[in-house]
Design an enzyme around this catalytic site. Structure first.
Site, PDB file in Angstrom:
ATOM      1  N   CYS A   1       0.836  -1.205   0.000  1.00 32.52           N
ATOM      2  CA  CYS A   1       0.000   0.000   0.000  1.00 32.52           C
ATOM      3  C   CYS A   1       0.875   1.262   0.000  1.00 32.52           C
ATOM      4  CB  CYS A   1      -0.909  -0.050   1.229  1.00 32.52           C
ATOM      5  SG  CYS A   1      -1.728   1.491   1.642  1.00 32.52           S
TER       6      CYS A   1
ATOM      7  N   CYS B   1       0.173   3.743   2.772  1.00 35.69           N
ATOM      8  CA  CYS B   1       0.643   3.166   4.043  1.00 35.69           C
ATOM      9  C   CYS B   1       2.144   3.408   4.199  1.00 35.69           C
ATOM     10  CB  CYS B   1       0.372   1.668   4.097  1.00 35.69           C
ATOM     11  SG  CYS B   1      -1.365   1.209   4.005  1.00 35.69           S
TER      12      CYS B   1
END
Length: 105
Positions: free
Chosen positions: A30, A33
């Protein structure tokens, strides 16, 4: 530094913490993230006297992701007294994240 948290130790860590706990639900693939990760680490160091910070990899801990209905990552959940009190979804600038955390400490 944010420590990993797993299904096996989640309840005991959240319930036994003498300060609020911030859990960062994330995944290695991600992009947002990965962008937010260093910010979460900085906050964990800077607020260590008032806040415990953990990271939960949703790919490795699917049961926790399901339990807390994580639909989008990154998701950060702040726990107080063993209960979730505030959820933040998505990448955000550090000042915004700190302000949201401070408002719920």
């Amino acid at each position: 530094m944010a420590k990993p948290i797993t299904s096996a130790d989640f309840d005991s860590i959240i319930a036994s913490s003498d300060k609020p706990v911030l859990v960062d639900f994330w995944a290695s693939w991600c992009g947002p993230c990965r962008a937010l990760g260093p910010v979460v680490e900085q906050i964990g160091e800077e607020m260590a006297d008032r806040l415990a910070v953990y990271k939960c990899n949703v790919d490795e801990e699917e049961a926790l992701a399901t339990r807390f209905r994580i639909m989008s990552i990154p998701t950060l959940i702040l726990f107080k007294g063993g209960q979730p009190v505030h959820t933040m979804i998505g990448n955000m600038p550090k000042p915004s994240l700190v302000a949201e955390i401070e408002a719920h400490l």
